[in-house]
Design an enzyme around this catalytic site. Structure first.
Site, PDB file in Angstrom:
ATOM      1  N   HIS A  89      -0.042  18.353  -6.356  1.00 37.77           N
ATOM      2  CA  HIS A  89       1.199  17.237  -7.183  1.00 37.77           C
ATOM      3  C   HIS A  89       1.449  17.767  -8.399  1.00 37.77           C
ATOM      4  CE1 HIS A  89       2.586  14.289  -8.978  1.00 37.77           C
ATOM      5  NE2 HIS A  89       2.543  13.404  -7.655  1.00 37.77           N
ATOM      6  N   ASN A 134      -3.579  -0.076 -12.984  1.00 40.15           N
ATOM      7  CA  ASN A 134      -2.827   1.134 -12.730  1.00 40.15           C
ATOM      8  C   ASN A 134      -1.988   1.279 -11.677  1.00 40.15           C
ATOM      9  OD1 ASN A 134      -2.255   4.085 -13.072  1.00 40.15           O
ATOM     10  ND2 ASN A 134      -2.257   4.066 -11.402  1.00 40.15           N
ATOM     11  N   GLU A 135      -1.389   1.266 -11.102  1.00 39.58           N
ATOM     12  CA  GLU A 135       0.171   0.629  -9.883  1.00 39.58           C
ATOM     13  C   GLU A 135      -0.827  -0.841  -9.351  1.00 39.58           C
ATOM     14  OE1 GLU A 135       1.844   4.691  -9.196  1.00 39.58           O
ATOM     15  OE2 GLU A 135       0.436   4.338  -7.807  1.00 39.58           O
ATOM     16  N   GLU A 149       4.903   6.975 -15.194  1.00 41.52           N
ATOM     17  CA  GLU A 149       5.128   8.180 -14.370  1.00 41.52           C
ATOM     18  C   GLU A 149       5.805   8.941 -13.876  1.00 41.52           C
ATOM     19  OE1 GLU A 149       1.939   7.665 -10.658  1.00 41.52           O
ATOM     20  OE2 GLU A 149       0.370   6.679 -12.975  1.00 41.52           O
TER      21      GLU A 149
END
Length: 681
Positions: free
Chosen positions: A370, A161-162, A319
């Site tokens: 968030h 991820n990322e 995202e």
């Protein structure tokens, strides 16, 4: 040339064979009790969700200890999602190693340039080159792929991820060994490395490969080519981890497409995504708006560049945020209409899936503030109603799924080597911002209502573009210099700027005067740079003002026209902007930073010989962005109102997919988007 990307995008068609746009979010059911899961699926269906990314940060839950596994909960979630008609982009869960692994093997933890260890407690606390981490990660990947290979909910694999978000640069002993191996492959001999690194300077000549190190904290400025190669190596090290996980997935699930989420946004520059793109079955990207005067310009720029990286094929927005994030100094909520407008602008630039972080807003942890699709306030909230409305909008846009972006006539080149190298230390100025200069040119084009593509410099066929703008193209290997010359001599129009064409791929100066590799093409010669102090500026005789940089230009070639001169400053009366006509094309040079306003003033002069003009009426320029997607039968015209006022667009015609009907002329309300279907040209 465009990279030979594959096109195994999983959302152009739904299970019944009809076109659709993917819609969803990261889903983290492990954060919630079991009784919440059915409600999640019910509300996802209500919102129009058809895909989620699952298990991204689940390693500690899936493998509680080195010798135990717990897949029962994930089995149940996968089954629930499939029963609800929701596909799963299943993560390999390797993004954050569990505490048992870092306790048993602290040698997997990254080390900074100053020798500090990055300890557990956050995420991505692993070395990309650690053989111990790689062994444990691939064991997990193999378990995941074996277990879920035939699960009907599985539509794609999501590697890690990322990659590189927090661990792109590791200076550990593992990294040093891997860096040496990378350098051996690149240079073969120490003589070649010593030449490339210019080690005759400061007594740096190497006599053994074991003497080579990453550019750790040094007494002064580290070797610049060492710095550049370490950046290249660090991007490659992360790519190698992607390839290692991908190899296991393709061995066990060859029919399931594999991707990982890039971060083409703002200042995220450590990973050369143009180089990575050919290694995934479809490009995916994460993007978050950073508030500021160019915030939506940057969103458009990043989505456009993602499309360029993807070879203009459909890509996946993995995202973005429904509203506020949690990691900025001040985390602003989005105003009404911005959730949909931001999402649809990505679609306009080629996204065939729109996903958020995350589905349900966390009650604990670092990202509890968030925003998410389902906020703390629950389903009875304006935000969830907006999420549901967007789901309906994307359903209406199903006909565009699988279409590609229609090429523009103008390209803005983006080059990772130039980004990395132009901002090194010990340069004429430490204030140069490569990304900002490229974004300024793009913003100026938006102001003028001119569509442009943002494309990787070394992996794009330029021949289809009437105009190529190459801001701060600092690194110009001989091959690229020849390609740009051929482009101009074949009738193309090149625009470049200060600090371009200065060095080759080894960060060696092109001698004979600046701008080195482009000097003859441009017909100018610069003996000395003239960087400006903070707060200083110079006036040009076309009414604009420059900052950051000036050049002492001498015109040396034939057919060079001076478009603007310095009116003030050390180089008063000397050329500031030049253009040389040659071979049916032209090559122009802008020697100072003009900012968005100044570039918007200058661009009409630069574009005059090219025939490129605005595609929007004057009253809409700067307020509305237009983008076109197309398939074999139709063009899909996106019109995005970037402003807080209604904008009139007379003469626009087409079948309305979303937005107001253009009866006697389209009027686009504030922050609204219209998509019109037109016959293919």
């Amino acid at each position: 040339m465009t990279a030979p990307l594959t096109s195994r995008f999983p959302y152009a068609k739904g299970p019944d064979g009809t076109r659709r746009i993917g819609y969803g979010a990261d889903y983290n059911p492990e954060q919630w009790p079991r009784e919440v899961w059915e409600e999640d699926v019910r509300l996802m269906r209500e919102a129009g969700v058809n895909v989620v990314s699952l298990a991204i940060f689940s390693w500690a839950r899936l493998q509680p200890t080195a010798d135990s596994w717990d897949f029962a909960w994930l089995d149940e979630v996968m089954d629930l999602l499939h029963a609800g008609g929701i596909g799963v982009d299943l993560a390999t869960a390797t993004a954050s190693p569990p505490p048992w692994l870092t306790t048993a093997h602290p040698e997997i933890l990254p080390v900074t340039a100053t020798g500090e260890t990055l300890w557990p407690g956050a995420r991505q606390h692993w070395r990309p080159t650690s053989p111990v981490f790689r062994e444990h990660a691939l064991r997990l990947v193999r378990e995941m792929a074996t277990r879920y290979a035939d699960h009907p909910a599985l539509v794609a694999w999501h590697v890690n991820n990322e990659l590189g978000c927090h661990n792109v640069y590791d200076y550990s002993d593992d990294a040093a060994r891997a860096f040496r191996a990378w350098l051996r492959r690149r240079y073969t001999t120490l003589d070649a490395l010593n030449h490339a690194w210019g080690t005759a300077f400061w007594s740096q000549r190497y006599s053994d490969w074991d003497q080579l190190l990453p550019p750790r904290l040094a007494a002064s400025h580290p070797n610049p080519t060492q710095q550049l190669d370490f950046k290249r190596f660090s991007s490659d090290a992360l790519k190698e981890h992607l390839l290692a996980e991908r190899a296991v997935l393709r061995e066990l699930t060859p029919e399931v497409p594999v991707t990982t989420n890039f971060m083409v946004m703002g200042g995220t520059k450590g990973m050369d995504y143009a180089d990575w793109a050919a290694e995934v079955d479809f490009v995916a990207n994460d993007h978050y708006v950073i508030p500021g005067p160019q915030d939506r310009d940057e969103l458009s720029f990043a989505a456009n560049l993602t499309s360029g990286i993807a070879g203009h094929r459909p890509w996946f927005l993995m995202e973005h945020s429904t509203s506020a994030v949690n990691w900025q100094p001040v985390n602003l909520a989005k105003t009404p209409g911005e959730l949909a407008r931001d999402s649809l602008l990505h679609v306009a630039h080629g996204a065939d899936a729109v996903c958020f972080f995350q589905w349900r807003q966390s009650a604990a942890g670092a990202e509890k503030y968030h925003s998410a699709m389902l906020p703390h306030a629950g389903a009875d909230s304006e935000l969830f109603r907006s999420v549901t409305e967007l789901g309906s909008t994307l359903e209406a846009l199903a006909p565009i799924a699988g279409s590609v972006r229609e090429p523009a006539r103008v390209a803005v080149l983006f080059d990772w080597d130039s980004w990395w190298t132009s901002e090194h230390d010990s340069h004429p100025t430490a204030r140069l911002d490569y990304h900002r200069e490229a974004l300024d040119w793009y913003s100026a084009l938006l102001r003028l209502g001119i569509r442009a593509d943002v494309v990787p410099a070394h992996r794009t066929d330029l021949s289809s573009y009437d105009v190529v703008i190459a801001p701060v193209l600092h690194v110009v290997p001989q091959t690229l210099g020849k390609e740009l010359t051929r482009y101009v001599e074949s009738g193309g129009h090149l625009v470049t700027t200060y600090f371009s064409g200065i060095v080759d791929e080894n960060d060696h100066i092109w001698l004979g005067g600046y701008p080195g590799a482009l000097r003859e093409l441009l017909g100018i010669r610069v003996e000395e740079f003239g960087p400006l102090l903070d707060g200083s500026s110079v006036d040009l005789d076309n009414g604009t003002a420059g900052s950051l940089w000036t050049d002492r230009i001498d015109v040396t070639g034939p057919e060079v026209e001076v478009l603007a001169r310095y009116r003030t400053g050390s180089y008063a009366s000397r050329p500031a902007v030049t253009r040389r006509a040659t071979g049916g094309g032209s090559a122009a040079y802008v020697s100072t930073r003009l900012g968005v306003e100044g570039l918007a003033t200058l661009l009409p002069d630069l574009l005059a010989p090219t025939g490129v003009t605005a595609e929007l009426p004057s009253q809409a320029q700067g307020l509305v962005e237009s983008t076109v997607r197309r398939d074999a039968d139709h063009r899909y015209l996106f019109l995005v109102n970037r402003s807080d006022e209604s904008v009139s667009l007379p003469g626009v015609t087409g079948d309305v997919l979303i937005g107001p009907a253009p009866a006697d002329g389209l009027v686009l309300p504030p922050r609204e988007v219209a998509v019109l279907r037109q016959p293919a040209r």
